[in-house]
Design a protein around this motif. Structure first.
Motif, PDB file in Angstrom:
ATOM      1  N   GLU A 152       0.849  -1.186   0.000  1.00  0.00           N
ATOM      2  CA  GLU A 152       0.000   0.000   0.000  1.00  0.00           C
ATOM      3  C   GLU A 152       0.886   1.237   0.000  1.00  0.00           C
ATOM      4  OE1 GLU A 152      -2.799  -0.111   3.212  1.00  0.00           O
ATOM      5  OE2 GLU A 152      -3.306  -2.199   2.855  1.00  0.00           O
ATOM      6  N   SER A 153       0.781   2.025  -1.058  1.00  0.00           N
ATOM      7  CA  SER A 153       1.639   3.208  -1.145  1.00  0.00           C
ATOM      8  C   SER A 153       0.990   4.275  -2.013  1.00  0.00           C
ATOM      9  CB  SER A 153       3.010   2.846  -1.723  1.00  0.00           C
ATOM     10  OG  SER A 153       2.935   2.641  -3.115  1.00  0.00           O
ATOM     11  N   ILE A 193      -6.933  -4.473  -8.966  1.00  0.00           N
ATOM     12  CA  ILE A 193      -6.674  -3.046  -8.747  1.00  0.00           C
ATOM     13  C   ILE A 193      -7.719  -2.449  -7.817  1.00  0.00           C
ATOM     14  CG2 ILE A 193      -6.613  -0.783  -9.881  1.00  0.00           C
ATOM     15  CD1 ILE A 193      -5.394  -2.204 -12.331  1.00  0.00           C
ATOM     16  N   TYR A 194      -8.997  -2.787  -8.046  1.00  0.00           N
ATOM     17  CA  TYR A 194     -10.062  -2.284  -7.176  1.00  0.00           C
ATOM     18  C   TYR A 194      -9.893  -2.786  -5.739  1.00  0.00           C
ATOM     19  CZ  TYR A 194     -13.036  -0.079 -10.735  1.00  0.00           C
ATOM     20  OH  TYR A 194     -13.556   0.766 -11.683  1.00  0.00           O
ATOM     21  N   SER A 195      -9.497  -4.037  -5.591  1.00  0.00           N
ATOM     22  CA  SER A 195      -9.273  -4.578  -4.238  1.00  0.00           C
ATOM     23  C   SER A 195      -8.143  -3.827  -3.539  1.00  0.00           C
ATOM     24  CB  SER A 195      -8.934  -6.068  -4.320  1.00  0.00           C
ATOM     25  OG  SER A 195     -10.015  -6.803  -4.844  1.00  0.00           O
ATOM     26  N   TYR A 198      -9.426  -0.464  -2.472  1.00  0.00           N
ATOM     27  CA  TYR A 198     -10.311  -0.643  -1.315  1.00  0.00           C
ATOM     28  C   TYR A 198      -9.484  -0.742  -0.025  1.00  0.00           C
ATOM     29  CZ  TYR A 198     -14.207  -2.464   1.451  1.00  0.00           C
ATOM     30  OH  TYR A 198     -15.168  -2.638   2.406  1.00  0.00           O
ATOM     31  N   LYS A 199      -8.387  -1.479  -0.074  1.00  0.00           N
ATOM     32  CA  LYS A 199      -7.512  -1.593   1.100  1.00  0.00           C
ATOM     33  C   LYS A 199      -6.894  -0.249   1.470  1.00  0.00           C
ATOM     34  CE  LYS A 199      -4.750  -4.889  -0.218  1.00  0.00           C
ATOM     35  NZ  LYS A 199      -3.611  -5.845  -0.168  1.00  0.00           N
ATOM     36  N   CYS A 209      -5.756   7.477   1.974  1.00  0.00           N
ATOM     37  CA  CYS A 209      -7.179   7.285   1.700  1.00  0.00           C
ATOM     38  C   CYS A 209      -7.678   8.312   0.693  1.00  0.00           C
ATOM     39  CB  CYS A 209      -7.970   7.366   3.000  1.00  0.00           C
ATOM     40  SG  CYS A 209      -9.739   7.075   2.813  1.00  0.00           S
ATOM     41  N   LEU A 210      -7.279   9.560   0.872  1.00  0.00           N
ATOM     42  CA  LEU A 210      -7.704  10.629  -0.027  1.00  0.00           C
ATOM     43  C   LEU A 210      -7.164  10.403  -1.439  1.00  0.00           C
ATOM     44  CD1 LEU A 210      -9.211  13.322  -0.257  1.00  0.00           C
ATOM     45  CD2 LEU A 210      -7.118  14.471   0.443  1.00  0.00           C
TER      46      LEU A 210
END
Length: 446
Positions: A152-153, A193-195, A198-199, A209-210
């Motif tokens: 996640e980056s 990609i969507y998953s 979502y994470k 998140c933004l």
């Protein structure tokens, strides 16, 4: 290597000149000309070697300076990829792809640098990635997606964002067959990609998140909509939090949902499904925003925005002297008005989004014309008029009582005075114009 080092030293000096506030106009122009001419160098090995030196450059001075070196290094690397890719050998191509894959493993934190420069670096990194993707993926870079989504980056989100924008909005690359190949491969990996997005949206890091939401904003322009992500967006929109970062997030969510509803090729059933999903959250969204305005923000501004009604001790703070208090007061007032402005903006988008909101609209409008909240501060009243203006779409469905009072209030405010005293202040004049504009808008609605 000495030749390359001379280039490197000269470029660093040019960057230093541009960043130095004491540099003259002629010095800056000369430095800019040298940097532009360097990127036109046809020796790809010099370009690549110097770009690596700049990317690896560190400094004991401000972090901002180090980032500017890196940003120019990324611009130079982008030149290598965009204009020299077909002329370089496979070993150099592989070296560049390995460099990019290493970027996805590094924790690039915005805390280390000024946010503006950090964003420039994210843009520079993601542009290099996308330029390689357009030329190599999937045939010569099958492992790109696993590397992209392994952690996640913010960088990975920027890459998805840029790639979606280039392919689906700017229709790059120009070669239609190549664009179809990339589009098909992107669609084949869409669930993964969507998953991943979502994470990232579930991350406690609000910046991550933004960025995830902004990425969706671009993807939803043309990719297949995902119901789980739409549901997650609605949940965040309905959440009861009001600090600036989260209000900004709600604005981005509203923009994202509007993009979905305004898609040119959106099927009628899809539009109904989005609106139904939105209406399921309507009550909690309205309660959240209206509750904040009614119980917290409007009374706070109405009662404590003026120097006459706020004292040094009324907020429970201690001030050293009048200068200390004045500094606090100006910042307090500016921040509070900005918060109200942002919440008004969210409200306006919600009004556009909602398909059926009529039962609640009368209650909202009555709240906004409540005289007890409209004291003698033209900025507060103007903000309330902005909220009313956003809800004029529902005027045909409200009670005659509410409509009558809205018209009366706008007419009264069109000649607004403070304590009956005529004033030429800019805020009062702006409020009068605002009231007149709202009255015209109401008349046009009917």
């Amino acid at each position: 290597m000495v030749y390359n080092r001379n280039y490197f030293i000269h470029l660093c000096h040019s960057i230093d000149v541009i960043m130095d506030e004491k540099s003259g106009l002629q010095e800056r122009n000369t430095a800019n000309q040298y940097m532009d001419s360097f990127k036109s160098n046809q020796n790809v090995f010099i370009l690549f070697d110097v770009s690596l030196r700049l990317l690896n450059q560190t400094t004991d001075e401000l972090n901002t300076k180090s980032v500017v070196y890196k940003v120019f290094g990324l611009q130079t690397l982008e030149v290598v990829i965009k204009f020299h890719w077909n002329s370089i050998d496979d070993s150099l191509k592989q070296q560049i792809k390995q460099l990019i894959q290493n970027w996805f493993l590094v924790d690039l934190s915005s805390d280390e640098v000024v946010v503006k420069e950090w964003r420039h670096m994210m843009n520079g990194l993601s542009r290099c990635v996308v330029e390689v993707v357009i030329r190599e993926w999937p045939q010569n870079w099958p492992q790109f997606i696993p590397h992209l989504l392994q952690k996640e980056s913010t960088l990975s989100l920027y890459c998805i964002w840029q790639l979606s924008e280039d392919i689906g909005i700017f229709f790059r690359p120009n070669n239609g067959q190549r664009r179809r190949e990339i589009t098909n491969e992107l669609n084949n990996n869409l669930n993964e990609i969507y998953s991943y997005i979502y994470k990232c949206m579930d991350s406690p890091d609000t910046d991550l998140c933004l960025t995830a939401i902004c990425t969706l904003n671009v993807m939803f322009e043309w990719t297949q909509l995902d119901e789980n992500l739409l549901n997650a967006l609605m949940q965040r929109l309905a959440a009861d939090y009001h600090h600036n970062k989260c209000i900004q997030m709600k604005q981005s969510i509203c923009d994202c949902l509007l993009v979905c509803l305004n898609r040119k090729q959106l099927k009628p059933n899809d539009k109904i499904a989005i609106q139904t999903l939105h209406n399921n959250y309507n009550i909690s969204i309205i309660v959240s925003i209206v509750g904040s305005l009614q119980t917290n923000l409007l009374p706070l501004i109405a009662h404590k925005i003026s120097r006459q009604e706020i004292s040094k001790n009324s907020l429970g703070f201690e001030f050293d002297d009048n200068e200390d208090f004045e500094s606090f007061f100006l910042k307090f007032r500016a921040d509070t008005i900005e918060l109200l402005r942002q919440m008004t903006f969210v409200w306006e988008i919600l009004a556009q989004l909602s398909a059926a909101f009529f039962a609640e609209s009368d209650t909202l409008l009555r709240l906004l014309i409540d005289k007890t909240l409209m004291r003698d501060n033209p900025n507060v009243i103007s903000s309330q008029l902005s909220c009313i203006s956003a809800l004029t779409v529902f005027l045909p469905h409200i009670s005659d009582y509410s409509l009558k009072h809205i018209i009366e209030r706008t007419l009264v405010l069109s000649s607004f005075t403070i304590d009956g005293q005529e004033t030429k202040s800019k805020d009062v004049k702006n409020l009068r114009r605002h009231a007149c504009s709202l009255f015209i808008k109401i008349c046009q609605t009917y």
